[in-house]
Scaffold this active site. Structure first.
Site, short mmCIF file in Angstrom:
data_model
loop_
_atom_site.label_atom_id
_atom_site.label_comp_id
_atom_site.label_asym_id
_atom_site.label_seq_id
_atom_site.Cartn_x
_atom_site.Cartn_y
_atom_site.Cartn_z
NE ARG A 153 -1.68 -2.45 2.66
CZ ARG A 153 -1.94 -3.69 2.25
NH1 ARG A 153 -3.04 -3.96 1.64
NH2 ARG A 153 -1.06 -4.65 2.47
CB THR A 154 3.48 2.54 2.27
OG1 THR A 154 2.72 2.04 3.37
CG2 THR A 154 4.02 3.90 2.62
NE ARG B 148 7.03 0.80 4.71
CZ ARG B 148 5.83 0.23 4.82
NH1 ARG B 148 5.70 -1.07 4.65
NH2 ARG B 148 4.77 0.94 5.11
CG HIS C 216 3.62 4.10 8.61
ND1 HIS C 216 3.78 4.87 7.46
CD2 HIS C 216 3.19 2.89 8.18
CE1 HIS C 216 3.46 4.14 6.40
NE2 HIS C 216 3.11 2.94 6.81
N1 CP Z 1 -0.24 0.14 5.92
C1 CP Z 1 0.94 -0.18 5.33
O1 CP Z 1 1.97 0.40 5.65
O2 CP Z 1 0.86 -1.16 4.38
P1 CP Z 1 2.07 -1.70 3.49
O3 CP Z 1 3.05 -2.37 4.45
O4 CP Z 1 1.45 -2.64 2.51
O5 CP Z 1 2.71 -0.52 2.84
#
Ligand code: CP
Length: 358
Positions: A89-90, A139, A172
């Site tokens: 997602r991110t 990240r 986050h």
């Molecule tokens: N919510 C979130 O950070 O999802 P991902 O790890 O898929 O990016």
């Protein structure tokens, strides 16, 4: 350029979070973030401006005229997505946000495919990215790395903004922005985000989204926070100390059903076993009382919502997915809009977008 150049890293690192805020702002555009590293950078006014900008972008993106205008804003900028920890997602929502605004992108999704594998330092890697790109979205499993790299870049001859897309177990911030945006949208026509009870459930010890969102909620009036978790995964004391300092009401509990009955929002989280210190550590914790299923759905107030940063395992039963109170899919999509807003604001396009069609 941000003002991080005025301060040595050792000194900056030791500053209390609130004191770091002015160093992270954009000198050229008042009250606008340059680096986005902590949830603590965002006060109520800034959150509301971002939400308004995200709304505007969301509506503009529906029409060809609006979408083409948005796409014409930043074709001269390039963003580097540097993700040394897994993400769906991110990563994808930042990528989509860049596409909406016309930025071109590059990515490293595994440090083993970059020259870090050959022993290049993180500092040199970041300097390399800044040679080719105008923003780094990163990240990392390392606590504080985004902050350190922001300081490095601000002291280099080519400073560019860093967006923290998740660092260690601590922060986050852009997830917290999309969570707040989701809460604002959900309660927009129901009295707003005030006088609410928000319950967090699951792995509250290691979930960085909880830490960031708990802080952002302190910007809103009379939001009571309830932390429901097995004792081994309960919310850390530093989060509660912030709530104490701000006079925020909270409760620490192990009774999810009691909390659901009084909640306006239930924020479920996954057990983050990737952080286990020893093999099978999380598997030995009894988590069966910390899952949201058909029974919890019956207890949730009619205007209550269910949230989850995702990915999920079994902490929300799939039978809940089609209930109108299940907000996690919309929450995920909101990430694309709020991240578009943050990138547009960081590059100084807030006013231009808000004035479109006026
Ligand atoms: N919510 C979130 O950070 O999802 P991902 O790890 O898929 O990016």
């Amino acid at each position: 350029m941000a003002k991080l150049t005025e301060i040595a890293w050792e000194e900056f690192e030791r500053l209390p979070l609130e004191a770091k805020r002015p160093y992270l702002e954009n000198d050229a555009i008042p009250d606008t973030p340059y680096h986005t590293l902590f949830a603590q950078q965002f006060d109520r006014g800034l959150l509301e401006r971002l939400a308004a900008l995200a709304n505007r972008i969301r509506f503009m993106a529906k029409s060809k005229e609006g979408a083409l205008y948005l796409k014409s804003l930043l074709p001269h900028k390039r963003a580097m997505l540097y993700f040394s920890q897994p993400s769906s997602r991110t990563f994808l929502s930042h990528l989509a946000a860049c596409q909406i605004l016309g930025l071109t992108t590059g990515s490293v999704r595994d440090a083993a495919t970059s020259s870090e594998f050959k022993g290049e330092s993180k500092e040199d890697s970041i300097r390399t990215f800044s040679s080719y790109f105008d923003m780094i979205i990163m990240r990392t499993p390392e606590k504080g790395l985004a902050e350190h790299m922001a300081w490095e870049l601000s002291n280099s001859s080519r400073p560019i903004p860093i967006l923290n897309a998740g660092s260690g177990k601590d922060q986050h911030p852009t997830q917290a922005l999309l969570d707040i945006y989701t809460l604002l949208r959900s309660f927009e026509t129901k009295g707003g985000l005030k006088d609410r009870t928000v319950t967090f459930c699951g792995d509250l010890l290691r979930g960085r989204t909880v830490r960031s969102l708990s802080y952002l909620l302190t910007n809103f009036d009379n939001i009571r926070q309830v932390f429901v978790a097995p004792q081994q995964l309960q919310v850390p004391t530093d989060v509660l100390e912030i709530l104490d300092a701000k006079g925020v009401k909270y409760e620490v509990s192990d009774d999810l059903r009691a909390a659901v009955k009084i909640s306006d929002a239930v924020y479920m989280t996954r057990i983050q076993d990737e952080w286990d210190q020893s093999k099978g550590e999380s598997a030995r914790i009894d988590t069966h009382l910390f899952k949201f299923g058909a029974e919890e759905l019956k207890l949730l107030p009619k205007d209550g919502i269910i949230m989850h940063p995702l990915p999920r395992r079994d902490e929300i039963a799939t039978c809940c997915d089609h209930d109108p109170r299940a907000m996690y899919w919309r929450q995920m999509r909101n990430g694309m809009w709020i991240r578009s807003a943050l990138i547009a604001m960081t590059f100084g396009f807030e006013k231009q977008i808000m004035c479109f069609g006026a």
